[in-house]
Design a protein around this motif. Structure first.
Motif, PDB file in Angstrom:
ATOM      1  N   ALA A 110       0.923  -1.331   0.053  1.00 28.59           N
ATOM      2  CA  ALA A 110       0.010  -0.131   0.115  1.00 28.59           C
ATOM      3  C   ALA A 110       0.953   1.344  -0.028  1.00 28.59           C
ATOM      4  CB  ALA A 110      -0.867   0.009   1.193  1.00 28.59           C
ATOM      5  N   GLU A 111       2.027   1.343   0.838  1.00 28.00           N
ATOM      6  CA  GLU A 111       2.950   2.367   0.937  1.00 28.00           C
ATOM      7  C   GLU A 111       3.707   2.528  -0.299  1.00 28.00           C
ATOM      8  OE1 GLU A 111       3.871   2.081   5.650  1.00 28.00           O
ATOM      9  OE2 GLU A 111       5.343   1.102   4.067  1.00 28.00           O
ATOM     10  N   ALA A 112       3.975   1.628  -1.004  1.00 29.94           N
ATOM     11  CA  ALA A 112       4.615   1.487  -2.355  1.00 29.94           C
ATOM     12  C   ALA A 112       4.015   2.227  -3.300  1.00 29.94           C
ATOM     13  CB  ALA A 112       5.160   0.304  -2.780  1.00 29.94           C
ATOM     14  N   VAL A 113       2.824   1.951  -3.379  1.00 29.97           N
ATOM     15  CA  VAL A 113       1.720   2.532  -4.535  1.00 29.97           C
ATOM     16  C   VAL A 113       1.324   3.966  -4.225  1.00 29.97           C
ATOM     17  CG1 VAL A 113      -0.285   2.165  -5.649  1.00 29.97           C
ATOM     18  CG2 VAL A 113       1.006   0.226  -5.220  1.00 29.97           C
ATOM     19  N   ALA A 114       1.426   4.323  -2.777  1.00 29.69           N
ATOM     20  CA  ALA A 114       0.879   5.596  -2.477  1.00 29.69           C
ATOM     21  C   ALA A 114       2.053   6.626  -2.656  1.00 29.69           C
ATOM     22  CB  ALA A 114       0.021   5.618  -1.114  1.00 29.69           C
ATOM     23  N   GLU A 115       3.300   6.054  -2.272  1.00 33.43           N
ATOM     24  CA  GLU A 115       4.458   7.024  -2.239  1.00 33.43           C
ATOM     25  C   GLU A 115       4.551   8.185  -3.318  1.00 33.43           C
ATOM     26  OE1 GLU A 115       9.241   6.822  -1.528  1.00 33.43           O
ATOM     27  OE2 GLU A 115       8.472   5.994  -3.208  1.00 33.43           O
ATOM     28  N   PRO A 116       4.316   8.057  -4.826  1.00 34.02           N
ATOM     29  CA  PRO A 116       4.519   8.870  -5.704  1.00 34.02           C
ATOM     30  C   PRO A 116       3.660   9.943  -5.095  1.00 34.02           C
ATOM     31  CG  PRO A 116       4.489   6.705  -6.610  1.00 34.02           C
ATOM     32  CD  PRO A 116       4.127   6.432  -5.405  1.00 34.02           C
ATOM     33  N   LEU A 117       2.457   9.752  -4.673  1.00 35.45           N
ATOM     34  CA  LEU A 117       1.120  10.916  -4.308  1.00 35.45           C
ATOM     35  C   LEU A 117       1.831  11.968  -2.993  1.00 35.45           C
ATOM     36  CD1 LEU A 117      -1.702   8.783  -4.404  1.00 35.45           C
ATOM     37  CD2 LEU A 117      -1.214  10.373  -6.080  1.00 35.45           C
ATOM     38  N   LEU A 118       2.487  11.005  -2.126  1.00 36.97           N
ATOM     39  CA  LEU A 118       3.258  11.946  -1.283  1.00 36.97           C
ATOM     40  C   LEU A 118       4.303  13.016  -1.618  1.00 36.97           C
ATOM     41  CD1 LEU A 118       3.773  12.436   1.969  1.00 36.97           C
ATOM     42  CD2 LEU A 118       5.599  10.339   1.640  1.00 36.97           C
ATOM     43  N   VAL A 119       5.117  12.407  -2.749  1.00 39.44           N
ATOM     44  CA  VAL A 119       6.223  13.204  -3.123  1.00 39.44           C
ATOM     45  C   VAL A 119       5.496  14.406  -4.021  1.00 39.44           C
ATOM     46  CG1 VAL A 119       8.276  13.145  -4.683  1.00 39.44           C
ATOM     47  CG2 VAL A 119       7.668  11.106  -3.140  1.00 39.44           C
ATOM     48  N   HIS A 120       4.670  14.012  -4.899  1.00 41.42           N
ATOM     49  CA  HIS A 120       4.009  15.198  -5.994  1.00 41.42           C
ATOM     50  C   HIS A 120       3.041  15.698  -5.754  1.00 41.42           C
ATOM     51  CE1 HIS A 120       7.308  14.229  -8.873  1.00 41.42           C
ATOM     52  NE2 HIS A 120       7.350  12.915  -8.511  1.00 41.42           N
ATOM     53  N   THR A 121       1.955  15.312  -4.629  1.00 40.74           N
ATOM     54  CA  THR A 121       0.667  16.084  -4.724  1.00 40.74           C
ATOM     55  C   THR A 121       0.457  16.286  -3.179  1.00 40.74           C
ATOM     56  OG1 THR A 121      -0.506  14.108  -3.794  1.00 40.74           O
ATOM     57  CG2 THR A 121      -0.253  14.194  -6.320  1.00 40.74           C
ATOM     58  N   ASP A 122      -0.688  17.149  -2.801  1.00 41.87           N
ATOM     59  CA  ASP A 122      -0.830  17.667  -1.535  1.00 41.87           C
ATOM     60  C   ASP A 122      -1.969  16.587  -0.651  1.00 41.87           C
ATOM     61  OD1 ASP A 122       0.800  19.694  -2.112  1.00 41.87           O
ATOM     62  OD2 ASP A 122      -0.946  21.004  -2.885  1.00 41.87           O
ATOM     63  N   LEU A 123      -2.232  15.449  -1.223  1.00 40.43           N
ATOM     64  CA  LEU A 123      -3.118  14.606  -0.599  1.00 40.43           C
ATOM     65  C   LEU A 123      -2.893  14.388   0.497  1.00 40.43           C
ATOM     66  CD1 LEU A 123      -4.193  12.258  -3.760  1.00 40.43           C
ATOM     67  CD2 LEU A 123      -5.449  14.112  -2.932  1.00 40.43           C
ATOM     68  N   ASP A 124      -3.814  14.014   1.565  1.00 35.79           N
ATOM     69  CA  ASP A 124      -3.466  13.675   2.749  1.00 35.79           C
ATOM     70  C   ASP A 124      -3.364  12.215   2.888  1.00 35.79           C
ATOM     71  OD1 ASP A 124      -5.926  12.315   2.718  1.00 35.79           O
ATOM     72  OD2 ASP A 124      -6.795  13.999   4.209  1.00 35.79           O
ATOM     73  N   ARG A 125      -2.803  11.485   4.079  1.00 35.80           N
ATOM     74  CA  ARG A 125      -2.414  10.051   3.999  1.00 35.80           C
ATOM     75  C   ARG A 125      -3.634   9.146   3.533  1.00 35.80           C
ATOM     76  NH1 ARG A 125       0.922   6.223   5.782  1.00 35.80           N
ATOM     77  NH2 ARG A 125      -0.079   4.414   6.927  1.00 35.80           N
ATOM     78  N   ALA A 126      -4.715   9.526   4.211  1.00 41.15           N
ATOM     79  CA  ALA A 126      -5.920   8.635   3.953  1.00 41.15           C
ATOM     80  C   ALA A 126      -6.213   8.681   2.599  1.00 41.15           C
ATOM     81  CB  ALA A 126      -7.162   9.237   4.804  1.00 41.15           C
ATOM     82  N   ALA A 127      -6.406   9.914   1.729  1.00 38.47           N
ATOM     83  CA  ALA A 127      -6.782   9.903   0.399  1.00 38.47           C
ATOM     84  C   ALA A 127      -5.501   9.349  -0.219  1.00 38.47           C
ATOM     85  CB  ALA A 127      -6.535  11.647   0.088  1.00 38.47           C
ATOM     86  N   ARG A 128      -4.211   9.204  -0.094  1.00 40.50           N
ATOM     87  CA  ARG A 128      -3.340   8.577  -0.796  1.00 40.50           C
ATOM     88  C   ARG A 128      -3.705   7.088  -0.688  1.00 40.50           C
ATOM     89  NH1 ARG A 128       0.358  12.135   2.204  1.00 40.50           N
ATOM     90  NH2 ARG A 128       1.160  10.425   3.432  1.00 40.50           N
ATOM     91  N   LEU A 129      -3.720   6.721   0.448  1.00 41.10           N
ATOM     92  CA  LEU A 129      -3.951   5.194   0.667  1.00 41.10           C
ATOM     93  C   LEU A 129      -5.000   4.747  -0.110  1.00 41.10           C
ATOM     94  CD1 LEU A 129      -2.527   4.715   4.203  1.00 41.10           C
ATOM     95  CD2 LEU A 129      -1.407   3.955   2.209  1.00 41.10           C
ATOM     96  N   ARG A 130      -6.226   5.462  -0.095  1.00 41.86           N
ATOM     97  CA  ARG A 130      -7.241   5.188  -0.770  1.00 41.86           C
ATOM     98  C   ARG A 130      -7.156   4.956  -2.424  1.00 41.86           C
ATOM     99  NH1 ARG A 130     -10.646   9.487  -0.342  1.00 41.86           N
ATOM    100  NH2 ARG A 130     -10.416   9.488   1.889  1.00 41.86           N
ATOM    101  N   ARG A 131      -6.515   6.276  -2.767  1.00 34.09           N
ATOM    102  CA  ARG A 131      -6.124   6.061  -4.156  1.00 34.09           C
ATOM    103  C   ARG A 131      -5.122   4.780  -4.680  1.00 34.09           C
ATOM    104  NH1 ARG A 131      -6.385   6.570  -9.665  1.00 34.09           N
ATOM    105  NH2 ARG A 131      -4.455   7.408 -10.489  1.00 34.09           N
ATOM    106  N   GLY A 132      -4.227   4.587  -3.615  1.00 31.87           N
ATOM    107  CA  GLY A 132      -3.343   3.549  -3.886  1.00 31.87           C
ATOM    108  C   GLY A 132      -4.257   1.947  -3.871  1.00 31.87           C
TER     109      GLY A 132
END
Ligand SMILES: Nc1ncnc2c1ncn2[C@@H]1O[C@H](COP(=O)(O)OP(=O)(O)O)[C@@H](O)[C@H]1O
Ligand SMILES: [Mg+2]
Length: 276
Positions: A110-132
């Motif tokens: 889950a973290e591997a897939v959400a990580e690019p969103l942490l680097v490149h977007t303002d999405l919060d953790r919950a939104a990143r993990l949801r998208r992942g």
């Protein structure tokens, strides 16, 4: 305008002799030009050492060429500053042959897939993990795998995770460098089918590097044949497979064991090389 326009790219590396001493520079890619349209799959084929991976890396500016131009969506990549390049790179992703080495062993799926969103977007953790999680669902990795680590997954599952990760930032171009070559024969067709479905659904363009012409016939629209760093032939997949003009291409083609089967509509089917 093409999505990607590559013109007169050349790159040489310093050679080494048996004692590790530098010898003269050896050309890995020489005067290569091609373009790639939106939604198209262009296969780059050739034997090992032909310069395919070097070309793929130059397209993403992971390596700078000695000469030539790479224009992506109208932007000259070699003229970009590093910040602009970082922004543009979100739209260009790469899938490597070996999914074990392309994923961080300490990061859960889950973290591997959400990580690019942490680097490149303002999405919060919950939104990143949801998208992942959505993306993992799409590539056929069930929810129960979200908290697992790479060592707990099979090669085919890992490659699906790598594909999901490549999709997180909605790229328009994916360089696939031998994406199924390291997988068991039994899962190759499934992963190839997934790539083909995603391409259609998301309108992706692929630069699909492969030494395996049987795969290329299934997935590519056009083919660029390389030998010793040079383009020896390029054209529509049908035309290249039906009437290769270059002797080198004829040699590559004659190494394919069986013709690719077709369904009733004449569409190329994927169940090749012992796969279900
Ligand atoms: N970083 C590098 N340093 C030195 N030589 C390299 C490097 N990368 C590739 N080469 C050489 O460039 C040539 C093309 O390699 P590559 O692009 O990996 O071919 P392919 O992907 O078609 O097998 C080979 O001769 C290889 O040894
Ligand atoms: Mg390679």
């Amino acid at each position: 305008m093409s999505l990607l326009d590559v013109s007169a790219i050349s790159k040489s590396f310093a050679g080494r002799d048996l004692l590790g001493r530098r010898t003269r520079r050896l050309p890995a890619v020489h005067d290569v030009s091609f373009s790639l349209e939106k939604g198209e799959c262009l296969a780059v084929v050739g034997e090992s050492g032909a310069g395919k991976s070097t070309l793929g890396r130059i397209v993403l500016r992971l390596i700078k060429p000695d000469a030539g131009r790479v224009v992506f969506d109208g932007v000259d990549l070699l003229a970009l500053g590093s910040r602009e390049m970082r922004r543009l790179r979100q739209r260009m992703q790469m899938i490597f042959q070996d999914p074990y080495s392309s994923l961080d062993p300490r990061m859960s799926v889950a973290e591997a897939v959400a990580e690019p969103l942490l680097v490149h977007t303002d999405l919060d953790r919950a939104a990143r993990l949801r998208r992942g999680a959505e993306l993992l669902d799409r590539v056929g990795i069930g929810r129960r795998y979200l908290d697992r680590y790479p060592a707990e997954l099979s090669g085919g599952q890992l490659q699906r995770v790598a594909i999901a990760r490549a999709l997180t930032l909605n790229p328009s171009l994916i360089v696939c460098d031998e994406p199924v070559a390291a997988l068991d024969v039994s899962v190759r067709a499934q992963v190839l089918n997934l790539l083909r479905e995603l391409q259609e659904e998301l309108g992706l363009s692929y630069l699909f590097v492969s030494h395996d012409l049987a795969l290329v016939e299934v997935i590519a629209d056009r083919v660029l044949v390389m030998a010793e760093g040079r383009v020896v032939e390029q054209g529509d997949v049908e035309q290249i497979f039906r009437s290769p003009t270059h002797e080198y291409t004829q040699g590559l083609l004659s190494a394919i064991p069986v013709p690719v089967p077709r369904d009733a509509a004449g569409r190329r089917m994927v169940g090749i090389q012992g796969a279900p």
